[in-house]
Design a protein around this motif. Structure first.
Motif, PDB file in Angstrom:
ATOM      1  N   GLU A  89     -14.168  -4.022   1.127  1.00  0.00           N
ATOM      2  CA  GLU A  89     -15.463  -3.491   1.572  1.00  0.00           C
ATOM      3  C   GLU A  89     -15.509  -1.986   1.326  1.00  0.00           C
ATOM      4  OE1 GLU A  89     -15.927  -6.375   5.478  1.00  0.00           O
ATOM      5  OE2 GLU A  89     -14.455  -4.747   5.445  1.00  0.00           O
ATOM      6  N   THR A  90     -16.676  -1.479   1.012  1.00  0.00           N
ATOM      7  CA  THR A  90     -16.828  -0.030   0.912  1.00  0.00           C
ATOM      8  C   THR A  90     -16.943   0.543   2.324  1.00  0.00           C
ATOM      9  OG1 THR A  90     -19.147  -0.440   0.502  1.00  0.00           O
ATOM     10  CG2 THR A  90     -17.810   0.168  -1.391  1.00  0.00           C
ATOM     11  N   PRO A  91     -16.270   1.672   2.587  1.00  0.00           N
ATOM     12  CA  PRO A  91     -16.256   2.206   3.968  1.00  0.00           C
ATOM     13  C   PRO A  91     -17.645   2.665   4.417  1.00  0.00           C
ATOM     14  CG  PRO A  91     -15.134   3.697   2.442  1.00  0.00           C
ATOM     15  CD  PRO A  91     -15.505   2.484   1.660  1.00  0.00           C
ATOM     16  N   MET A 118       5.656  11.764   6.862  1.00  0.00           N
ATOM     17  CA  MET A 118       4.293  11.949   6.355  1.00  0.00           C
ATOM     18  C   MET A 118       3.519  12.963   7.184  1.00  0.00           C
ATOM     19  SD  MET A 118       3.073   8.105   5.420  1.00  0.00           S
ATOM     20  CE  MET A 118       1.606   8.671   4.557  1.00  0.00           C
ATOM     21  N   THR A 119       2.590  13.638   6.531  1.00  0.00           N
ATOM     22  CA  THR A 119       1.664  14.468   7.292  1.00  0.00           C
ATOM     23  C   THR A 119       0.714  13.544   8.055  1.00  0.00           C
ATOM     24  OG1 THR A 119       0.102  14.554   5.467  1.00  0.00           O
ATOM     25  CG2 THR A 119       1.756  16.326   5.575  1.00  0.00           C
ATOM     26  N   ASP A 120       0.184  14.051   9.156  1.00  0.00           N
ATOM     27  CA  ASP A 120      -0.720  13.223   9.962  1.00  0.00           C
ATOM     28  C   ASP A 120      -1.915  12.759   9.137  1.00  0.00           C
ATOM     29  OD1 ASP A 120       0.991  13.738  12.040  1.00  0.00           O
ATOM     30  OD2 ASP A 120      -0.405  15.006  13.176  1.00  0.00           O
ATOM     31  N   GLY A 121      -2.455  13.654   8.327  1.00  0.00           N
ATOM     32  CA  GLY A 121      -3.650  13.309   7.549  1.00  0.00           C
ATOM     33  C   GLY A 121      -3.379  12.192   6.550  1.00  0.00           C
ATOM     34  N   ALA A 122      -2.236  12.281   5.859  1.00  0.00           N
ATOM     35  CA  ALA A 122      -1.903  11.256   4.865  1.00  0.00           C
ATOM     36  C   ALA A 122      -1.634   9.919   5.536  1.00  0.00           C
ATOM     37  CB  ALA A 122      -0.693  11.703   4.046  1.00  0.00           C
ATOM     38  N   LEU A 123      -0.976   9.970   6.702  1.00  0.00           N
ATOM     39  CA  LEU A 123      -0.692   8.724   7.421  1.00  0.00           C
ATOM     40  C   LEU A 123      -1.981   8.087   7.936  1.00  0.00           C
ATOM     41  CD1 LEU A 123       1.348   6.719   8.575  1.00  0.00           C
ATOM     42  CD2 LEU A 123       1.667   8.258  10.524  1.00  0.00           C
ATOM     43  N   GLN A 124      -2.881   8.917   8.455  1.00  0.00           N
ATOM     44  CA  GLN A 124      -4.159   8.378   8.942  1.00  0.00           C
ATOM     45  C   GLN A 124      -4.940   7.748   7.798  1.00  0.00           C
ATOM     46  OE1 GLN A 124      -5.701  11.938  10.724  1.00  0.00           O
ATOM     47  NE2 GLN A 124      -4.559  11.638  12.626  1.00  0.00           N
ATOM     48  N   ALA A 125      -4.991   8.444   6.665  1.00  0.00           N
ATOM     49  CA  ALA A 125      -5.722   7.897   5.508  1.00  0.00           C
ATOM     50  C   ALA A 125      -5.094   6.583   5.044  1.00  0.00           C
ATOM     51  CB  ALA A 125      -5.726   8.920   4.369  1.00  0.00           C
ATOM     52  N   VAL A 156       0.873  -1.172   0.000  1.00  0.00           N
ATOM     53  CA  VAL A 156       0.000   0.000   0.000  1.00  0.00           C
ATOM     54  C   VAL A 156       0.913   1.225   0.000  1.00  0.00           C
ATOM     55  CG1 VAL A 156      -1.838   1.265   1.175  1.00  0.00           C
ATOM     56  CG2 VAL A 156      -1.783  -1.253   1.267  1.00  0.00           C
ATOM     57  N   VAL A 157       0.826   2.018  -1.062  1.00  0.00           N
ATOM     58  CA  VAL A 157       1.742   3.144  -1.261  1.00  0.00           C
ATOM     59  C   VAL A 157       0.954   4.458  -1.174  1.00  0.00           C
ATOM     60  CG1 VAL A 157       3.401   4.198  -2.840  1.00  0.00           C
ATOM     61  CG2 VAL A 157       3.163   1.700  -2.766  1.00  0.00           C
ATOM     62  N   PRO A 158       1.198   5.243  -0.139  1.00  0.00           N
ATOM     63  CA  PRO A 158       0.549   6.562  -0.065  1.00  0.00           C
ATOM     64  C   PRO A 158       0.985   7.432  -1.248  1.00  0.00           C
ATOM     65  CG  PRO A 158       1.500   5.962   2.059  1.00  0.00           C
ATOM     66  CD  PRO A 158       2.006   4.961   1.049  1.00  0.00           C
ATOM     67  N   ARG A 159       0.085   8.260  -1.710  1.00  0.00           N
ATOM     68  CA  ARG A 159       0.440   9.154  -2.832  1.00  0.00           C
ATOM     69  C   ARG A 159       1.346  10.293  -2.377  1.00  0.00           C
ATOM     70  NH1 ARG A 159      -2.117   7.712  -7.362  1.00  0.00           N
ATOM     71  NH2 ARG A 159      -4.068   6.567  -7.177  1.00  0.00           N
ATOM     72  N   GLU A 160       1.302  10.614  -1.086  1.00  0.00           N
ATOM     73  CA  GLU A 160       2.124  11.727  -0.597  1.00  0.00           C
ATOM     74  C   GLU A 160       3.609  11.408  -0.817  1.00  0.00           C
ATOM     75  OE1 GLU A 160       1.470  14.495   3.030  1.00  0.00           O
ATOM     76  OE2 GLU A 160       2.561  12.773   3.795  1.00  0.00           O
ATOM     77  N   ILE A 204      -3.247   4.340   6.790  1.00  0.00           N
ATOM     78  CA  ILE A 204      -3.353   3.174   7.681  1.00  0.00           C
ATOM     79  C   ILE A 204      -4.776   2.617   7.686  1.00  0.00           C
ATOM     80  CG2 ILE A 204      -3.816   4.351   9.884  1.00  0.00           C
ATOM     81  CD1 ILE A 204      -1.327   1.462   9.325  1.00  0.00           C
ATOM     82  N   VAL A 205      -5.753   3.488   7.501  1.00  0.00           N
ATOM     83  CA  VAL A 205      -7.135   3.001   7.397  1.00  0.00           C
ATOM     84  C   VAL A 205      -7.281   2.127   6.143  1.00  0.00           C
ATOM     85  CG1 VAL A 205      -9.509   3.753   6.936  1.00  0.00           C
ATOM     86  CG2 VAL A 205      -8.154   4.880   8.716  1.00  0.00           C
ATOM     87  N   ARG A 206      -6.622   2.516   5.064  1.00  0.00           N
ATOM     88  CA  ARG A 206      -6.675   1.716   3.832  1.00  0.00           C
ATOM     89  C   ARG A 206      -5.876   0.425   3.984  1.00  0.00           C
ATOM     90  NH1 ARG A 206      -8.189   6.535   3.500  1.00  0.00           N
ATOM     91  NH2 ARG A 206      -9.640   7.212   1.873  1.00  0.00           N
ATOM     92  N   VAL A 207      -4.784   0.475   4.722  1.00  0.00           N
ATOM     93  CA  VAL A 207      -4.038  -0.763   5.004  1.00  0.00           C
ATOM     94  C   VAL A 207      -4.964  -1.765   5.703  1.00  0.00           C
ATOM     95  CG1 VAL A 207      -2.169  -1.767   6.383  1.00  0.00           C
ATOM     96  CG2 VAL A 207      -1.768   0.328   5.059  1.00  0.00           C
TER      97      VAL A 207
END
Ligand code: AMP
Length: 145
Positions: free
Chosen positions: A143-145, A60-67, A48-52, A69-72
């Motif tokens: 699954e869709t969130p 990483m910014t907190d927002g990008a990291l949070q997004a 899983v590769v963040p776009r940031e 890890i939820v996708r992980v």
């Protein structure tokens, strides 16, 4: 490459994110691109590769990291549903001494089976048809969130 340094926009994952190199895609949205590891440590090894553009998680910014890890978690749940492993390893390496080889931040999702040792990090290249079949099954189970 230690923890300090400049982000190289020509690293291999940056090229995959820009569509300049191919990948066996599992999932993508505005925050991440997820694809099969072509040198899997176990069948079903997903990245899983963040776009940031960050070299490691510490940058990483907190927002990008949070997004991310939820996708992980969401993709790991799909790996469980699609491949029925006995366990799942989630890993993320920061700096070469920690095992990092590609210097664009990424997460590993590695299915484990009872009694089967983990393969080498960066071992042999997988069969592309097998990777595509795994990617299709995992993608269908997200699954869709
Ligand atoms: P790391 O050692 O944590 O930086 O992980 C890099 C991962 O990227 C390794 O598991 C490699 O097998 C994987 N890898 C390298 N090149 C590619 C590629 N072109 N497509 C998919 N996975 C790759």
């Amino acid at each position: 490459m230690s923890l300090d340094g400049q982000y190289d926009p020509d690293n291999i994952f940056a090229k995959i994110l820009r569509g300049e190199l191919p990948c066996v895609k599992v999932y993508e949205d505005e925050h991440v691109l997820s694809f099969m590891d072509i040198f899997p440590q176990a069948p079903g090894h997903v990245l899983v590769v963040p776009r940031e553009p960050a070299r490691n998680a510490l940058e990483m910014t907190d927002g990008a990291l949070q997004a991310a890890i939820v996708r992980v978690k969401r993709i790991a749940r799909a790996v469980k549903a699609a491949l029925a492993p006995d366990g799942i390893v989630l890993t993320q390496f920061n700096g070469a001494p920690a095992g990092q080889t590609v210097f664009h931040v990424h997460f590993h999702i590695i299915p484990r089976q009872d009694g089967v040792p983990l393969g080498a990090h960066g071992g042999g290249q997988a069969d592309m048809d097998v990777l595509q079949d795994q990617a299709t099954r995992i993608a269908a189970a997200i699954e869709t969130p």
